[in-house]
Design a protein around this motif. Structure first.
Motif, mmCIF file in Angstrom:
data_model
loop_
_atom_site.group_PDB
_atom_site.id
_atom_site.type_symbol
_atom_site.label_atom_id
_atom_site.label_comp_id
_atom_site.label_asym_id
_atom_site.label_seq_id
_atom_site.Cartn_x
_atom_site.Cartn_y
_atom_site.Cartn_z
ATOM 1 N N THR A 92 0.856 -1.182 0.000
ATOM 2 C CA THR A 92 0.000 0.000 0.000
ATOM 3 C C THR A 92 0.890 1.229 0.000
ATOM 4 O O THR A 92 1.872 1.281 0.744
ATOM 5 C CB THR A 92 -0.917 0.018 1.236
ATOM 6 O OG1 THR A 92 -1.746 -1.142 1.218
ATOM 7 C CG2 THR A 92 -1.781 1.260 1.272
ATOM 8 N N VAL A 93 0.568 2.235 -0.830
ATOM 9 C CA VAL A 93 1.375 3.456 -0.910
ATOM 10 C C VAL A 93 0.486 4.654 -0.596
ATOM 11 O O VAL A 93 -0.629 4.771 -1.110
ATOM 12 C CB VAL A 93 2.001 3.626 -2.310
ATOM 13 C CG1 VAL A 93 2.937 4.834 -2.334
ATOM 14 C CG2 VAL A 93 2.755 2.364 -2.723
ATOM 15 N N VAL A 94 0.984 5.555 0.250
ATOM 16 C CA VAL A 94 0.215 6.725 0.680
ATOM 17 C C VAL A 94 1.154 7.918 0.817
ATOM 18 O O VAL A 94 2.356 7.757 1.071
ATOM 19 C CB VAL A 94 -0.502 6.421 2.026
ATOM 20 C CG1 VAL A 94 0.506 6.139 3.124
ATOM 21 C CG2 VAL A 94 -1.440 7.546 2.422
ATOM 22 N N ASN A 95 0.632 9.118 0.624
ATOM 23 C CA ASN A 95 1.416 10.328 0.851
ATOM 24 C C ASN A 95 1.990 10.329 2.267
ATOM 25 O O ASN A 95 1.322 9.931 3.218
ATOM 26 C CB ASN A 95 0.521 11.551 0.638
ATOM 27 C CG ASN A 95 1.174 12.857 1.044
ATOM 28 O OD1 ASN A 95 1.008 13.287 2.182
ATOM 29 N ND2 ASN A 95 1.917 13.456 0.137
ATOM 30 N N ASP A 96 3.236 10.783 2.397
ATOM 31 C CA ASP A 96 3.924 10.668 3.692
ATOM 32 C C ASP A 96 3.253 11.466 4.808
ATOM 33 O O ASP A 96 3.067 10.953 5.919
ATOM 34 C CB ASP A 96 5.404 11.037 3.562
ATOM 35 C CG ASP A 96 5.649 12.423 2.992
ATOM 36 O OD1 ASP A 96 4.705 13.073 2.489
ATOM 37 O OD2 ASP A 96 6.824 12.859 3.012
#
Length: 248
Positions: A103-107
């Motif tokens: 899963t990738v999300v804005n930091d």
């Protein structure tokens, strides 16, 4: 329940298994330096080093320092290599991690999710804005606990410049600014954000949150309450793991 979280920053890539019941790291985090240039391939190699350090074989949540749409596609790359733009980050990281679910999300959004669930923003209604001061300035905007993703308020214009070029931690270090001088810049930035959004609470995150006693008392004239992030620089790791647990 434990899920692995990785926080990709302009200077370091750090990660650890996260205890989602406590909202804290289950083991001491492992960190490698962010490669330069920070291309998709080189950063993915760094992420693999962090994950393999723990011999992790389950789901992995990752933050990215830019806009992430659809949980995968990178739209901006202010503090990493421009070749990231339009990259399918989920596919890249999953392939490099041997097919693990990713899963990738804005930091900053990840850090904000952690702080609203377990830290300084817990049980706070109204408008809450988390700002991470590091290589740049990240932002996470919440209204009654609901995230408005990818706000990127560090790129608001401040005196003719991107705000993060004037008020980030990197700007302080590069300019060899005193805490007093830097706090004046941060005050002007917060006043601008406050004028636009009228938040009830600012949460100050990023590595500088560990040194809140050196500058928070120097910030004056802001109506909103200003507090340091309780999870400090681990918030991104925790938030990434939380989003991975949801399967975002």
């Amino acid at each position: 329940m434990q899920i692995f979280g990785v926080d990709i920053g302009g200077s370091g890539i750090k990660g650890a298994p996260v205890d989602l019941d406590r909202g804290d790291l289950a083991q001491e985090r492992h960190k490698v330096l962010t490669p330069h240039p920070a291309t998709p391939e080189s950063v993915a190699d760094g992420v693999r080093q962090v994950v393999e350090h723990f011999e992790w074989t389950g789901p992995v949540g990752l933050t990215f320092p830019g806009v992430v749409t659809g949980g995968s596609t990178i739209r901006t790359a202010a503090n990493v290599d421009k070749s990231w733009i339009d990259t399918d980050a989920r596919a890249l990281f999953s392939e490099r991690l041997g097919g693990l679910p990713v899963t990738v999300v804005n930091d900053a959004d990840a850090a904000g999710v952690a702080e609203v669930s377990f830290g300084a923003g817990r049980d706070r209604s109204g408008t809450v804005i988390l700002l991470t001061f590091g290589t740049g300035i990240g932002s996470a905007l919440f209204v009654d606990g609901v995230l408005v993703p990818n706000t990127e308020l560090g790129h608001l214009e401040l005196h003719g410049h991107d705000a993060e070029k004037r008020a980030s931690s990197k700007a302080k270090e590069d300019g060899e600014l005193t805490w007093e001088h830097w706090a004046r810049r941060v005050t002007k930035y917060l006043a601008h954000v406050e004028m636009l959004f009228s938040p009830e609470l600012f949460v100050i995150g990023g590595g500088v949150s560990r040194k809140a006693d050196k500058f928070l008392h120097l910030i004056e004239g802001i109506r909103a309450e200003i507090v340091p992030a309780e999870l400090q620089n681990n918030a991104g790791i925790v938030g990434a793991a939380m989003r991975a647990a949801k399967g975002d």
